[in-house]
Scaffold this motif. Structure first.
Motif, PDB file in Angstrom:
ATOM      1  N   LYS A 325      10.155 -28.523   7.267  1.00  0.00           N
ATOM      2  CA  LYS A 325      10.241 -27.228   6.901  1.00  0.00           C
ATOM      3  C   LYS A 325       9.689 -26.932   5.421  1.00  0.00           C
ATOM      4  O   LYS A 325       8.967 -25.764   5.259  1.00  0.00           O
ATOM      5  N   SER A 326      10.136 -27.572   4.288  1.00  0.00           N
ATOM      6  CA  SER A 326       9.654 -27.465   3.184  1.00  0.00           C
ATOM      7  C   SER A 326       7.908 -27.745   2.747  1.00  0.00           C
ATOM      8  O   SER A 326       7.582 -27.015   2.539  1.00  0.00           O
ATOM      9  N   THR A 327       7.717 -28.631   3.846  1.00  0.00           N
ATOM     10  CA  THR A 327       6.378 -28.991   3.594  1.00  0.00           C
ATOM     11  C   THR A 327       5.521 -27.963   4.329  1.00  0.00           C
ATOM     12  O   THR A 327       4.531 -27.384   3.622  1.00  0.00           O
ATOM     13  N   PRO A 353      11.002 -22.494  -4.448  1.00  0.00           N
ATOM     14  CA  PRO A 353      11.014 -23.911  -3.838  1.00  0.00           C
ATOM     15  C   PRO A 353      12.678 -24.297  -3.631  1.00  0.00           C
ATOM     16  O   PRO A 353      13.566 -23.762  -4.043  1.00  0.00           O
ATOM     17  N   GLN A 354      12.735 -25.337  -2.744  1.00  0.00           N
ATOM     18  CA  GLN A 354      14.105 -25.712  -2.455  1.00  0.00           C
ATOM     19  C   GLN A 354      14.685 -26.547  -3.593  1.00  0.00           C
ATOM     20  O   GLN A 354      15.972 -26.098  -3.920  1.00  0.00           O
ATOM     21  N   TYR A 355      14.057 -27.123  -4.386  1.00  0.00           N
ATOM     22  CA  TYR A 355      14.512 -27.954  -5.428  1.00  0.00           C
ATOM     23  C   TYR A 355      13.902 -27.026  -6.580  1.00  0.00           C
ATOM     24  O   TYR A 355      12.660 -27.266  -6.872  1.00  0.00           O
ATOM     25  N   LEU A 424      11.283 -18.032   0.556  1.00  0.00           N
ATOM     26  CA  LEU A 424      12.553 -18.566  -0.167  1.00  0.00           C
ATOM     27  C   LEU A 424      12.964 -19.606   0.540  1.00  0.00           C
ATOM     28  O   LEU A 424      13.520 -19.640   1.912  1.00  0.00           O
ATOM     29  N   ASP A 425      13.055 -21.117   0.153  1.00  0.00           N
ATOM     30  CA  ASP A 425      13.509 -22.078   0.559  1.00  0.00           C
ATOM     31  C   ASP A 425      14.875 -22.519   0.383  1.00  0.00           C
ATOM     32  O   ASP A 425      15.303 -22.794  -0.987  1.00  0.00           O
ATOM     33  N   GLU A 426      15.813 -22.350   1.394  1.00  0.00           N
ATOM     34  CA  GLU A 426      17.341 -22.776   1.166  1.00  0.00           C
ATOM     35  C   GLU A 426      17.851 -21.857   0.114  1.00  0.00           C
ATOM     36  O   GLU A 426      18.587 -22.388  -0.890  1.00  0.00           O
ATOM     37  N   PRO A 427      17.914 -20.679   0.041  1.00  0.00           N
ATOM     38  CA  PRO A 427      18.588 -19.861  -0.939  1.00  0.00           C
ATOM     39  C   PRO A 427      19.997 -19.801  -0.917  1.00  0.00           C
ATOM     40  O   PRO A 427      20.574 -19.478  -1.939  1.00  0.00           O
TER      41      PRO A 427
HETATM   42 MG    MG Z   1      13.557 -28.670   2.926  1.00  0.00          MG
END
Ligand code: MG
Ligand code: ADP
Ligand code: ADP
Length: 537
Positions: A325-327, A353-355, A424-427
């Protein structure tokens, strides 16, 4: 109406307004004269999972210290003593519990909230850690149930967040205690792992008392037997209500009003709606992307179908951890180049980003002001600063923020940029239940009011359900390969996602929030037979 614990003057009979601790009488515990005050207590019960629903900083750890005997509650006086405590609880359900605490008969096992700290406190392999806590002789069983086999000989310092979380849950459950406290189970876990951990904790509660703090409401809902709502003013005071039925507690919380306590915990309700599929012809297309693929060395490979994003829609993205998903969003955002397939880049993108990395040493105020010209407007105040609770952070340095604080600033920063597409990755990561619902509202209103397109990767079904009009579902084998399907309707997407998971959701009649059906219940079987994993009423 009382909390059922206090026998003397009960503080709950007066009408209370948020922010008025004076209306409360005697706390269970107060740190110093003007320190944080806790009212009420969680009431662990053998054979039950007691869920705690409320924000951070409201006295959960303080409560658990009291329940474990490490802190003698002082009822607002200078010092506490156990005789007074026993007197206070005489004739209530908590008397026997505290009698056992005083006699040294209550053993408590706790899973800490921040699993990232574990490598700092423990040096060794997963196996060593688990062997050290395995008082019940259940290590093999837990390793299997939590899928820890492949990391059993790895150093704790090398584990990912999700792996650490599962090791911590196993370590807590392996102890032979009377009372188990899990301070959140879902951080870093995907929904498969959240459900797995929930089942394990329910098994544990068959003959033990278990207390769980959880900010993922779908998980809290399926996991708990009763729920105590926590409210108040973080760092000021906290009130723990008496136990309520799970459905009732969550519905009251979402509505923002607790009738038994006569307390409003939030000015307005959090609402769900069932999104009927939009008629595709009436909306302009923002971006058509081609199929693309990406392979990391000889490791993980991702393949994405082509797809199309509409103007002004929010697209949810769901799938297990390690599925790409992040990729996928990094490729859309132009942060990572695909191996095959070209992505046109006329569309400007703002990406969280997620991180989240902090690479500038600025105060929060200065940082946000550098991104947006609207910082001093009433729009920004009402739509970004308020819902993301940023005001108390303004003078802090970015590098001093906690995980949840940084997350809120990063969401604000993402929505502050001028762009056509917001990713938005994992808000929801590191946010408590109140912050999640406010952030969800902020993102949704932002997209609606500005006609902007947003893509949100998250594991919190409530957040995904409230936000998304369409869904991108991932499938494959975590860490090996992933396939990103094109955006589909919520119903079609969730049906695919949930049938892979083997769980069904119904809708709560009152709030229409999704609720996990008990496995093999009548509804679960009916819905599975019809292939309606999601929108069934
Ligand atoms: Mg991810
Ligand atoms: P939670 O676990 O819900 O996040 P805590 O019980 O850890 O909340 O803390 C609630 C409040 O009590 C916080 O504002 C914290 O600063 C304060 N607090 C916690 N421990 C102490 C202590 N030993 N002395 C003074 N204040 C404390
Ligand atoms: P998700 O966001 O769904 O959890 P990711 O896209 O972060 O998945 O990762 C998918 C897989 O690719 C994981 O196995 C991860 O370890 C691997 N991976 C991610 N980034 C890299 C990279 N830069 N180099 C090599 N492998 C990577």
């Amino acid at each position: 109406v009382g909390c059922g614990i206090c026998v003397n003057k009960c503080p709950f009979s007066a009408i209370m307004i948020i922010g008025l601790p004076e209306a409360l009488d005697k706390p269970t515990h107060r740190y110093g004269q003007n320190g944080f005050a806790l009212y009420g207590l969680p009431t662990p019960q053998v054979g039950k999972v007691t869920g705690i629903l409320g924000p951070n900083g409201i006295g959960k750890s303080t409560s658990v210290q009291i329940l474990s005997g490490a802190l003698v509650p002082n009822f607002g006086e200078d010092i506490g003593d156990w005789d007074t405590v026993l007197e206070h609880y005489a004739g209530t359900g908590m008397y026997d519990y505290f009698k056992n605490v005083v006699d040294g008969k209550i053993k408590v096992s706790q899973k800490p909230q921040y699993v990232d700290m574990i490598p700092k406190a423990f040096n060794g392999k997963t196996r060593d850690l688990l062997e050290g806590t395995d008082e019940r002789g259940v290590m093999d069983e837990l390793v299997e149930k939590l899928d820890l086999g492949h990391i059993i000989n790895r150093n704790i310092g090398e584990l990912s967040g999700g792996e650490l979380q599962r090791v911590a849950i196993a370590a807590c459950a392996a102890r032979d205690a009377d009372f188990y406290f899990f301070d959140e189970i879902s951080p870093y876990l995907d929904i498969y792992q959240r459900i797995n951990s929930s089942k394990l904790i329910q098994d544990l509660a068959k003959d033990k008392a278990v207390l769980v703090v959880e900010h993922d409401l779908a998980i809290l809902d399926m996991l708990s037997d009763v729920v105590q709502v926590a409210y108040g003013m973080p760092s000021g005071y906290g009130v723990i209500t008496h136990p309520k039925g799970v459905r009732i507690a969550i519905n009251q919380y979402l509505k923002g009003y607790l009738p038994e306590e006569n307390v409003r915990v939030r000015p307005d309700a959090i609402t769900f709606e069932v999104h009927p599929p939009r008629v595709a012809t009436d909306i302009a297309t923002l971006l058509d992307y081609n199929a693309f693929s990406k392979k990391y060395g000889d490791g993980f490979s991702l393949r994405s179908d082509s797809g199309s994003l509409k103007e002004g829609e929010v697209i949810g993205i769901v799938g297990p951890n390690g599925i790409g998903k992040s990729t996928f969003v990094k490729i859309l955002a132009g942060e990572v180049e695909p191996d095959e397939g070209e992505l046109e880049s006329e569309v400007s993108i703002s990406y969280k980003p997620q991180y989240i990395k902090v690479d500038s040493f600025m105060q929060v105020r200065q940082f946000l002001r550098s991104i947006t010209r609207r910082f001093d407007t009433s729009y920004y105040e009402a739509e970004i600063i308020k819902p993301l609770q940023l005001e108390p952070l303004f003078d802090k340095m970015l590098n001093d923020l906690s995980g949840g604080e940084l997350q809120r600033v990063a969401i604000a920063a993402c929505l502050s940029k001028d762009a056509d597409l917001y990713i938005l990755d994992e808000p929801s990561a590191h946010l408590d239940v109140e912050q999640r619902s406010l952030a969800t509202k902020a993102i949704k209103r932002f997209a609606e009011n500005n006609g902007k397109t947003a893509m949100v990767v998250d594991h919190d079904i409530y957040m995904i359900d409230m936000l998304s009009e369409r869904l991108i579902v991932f499938e494959g084998e975590p860490a090996v390969f992933g396939i990103a399907h094109p955006p589909s309707s919520m119903q079609k997407g969730m049906n695919k996602f949930l049938s892979d998971l083997g769980i069904t959701f119904r809708r709560d009649e009152e709030t229409i929030r999704p609720r996990v059906n008990k496995k093999d219940s009548r509804l679960d079987r009916e819905q599975k037979a019809k292939g309606e994993y999601y929108y069934y009423k």
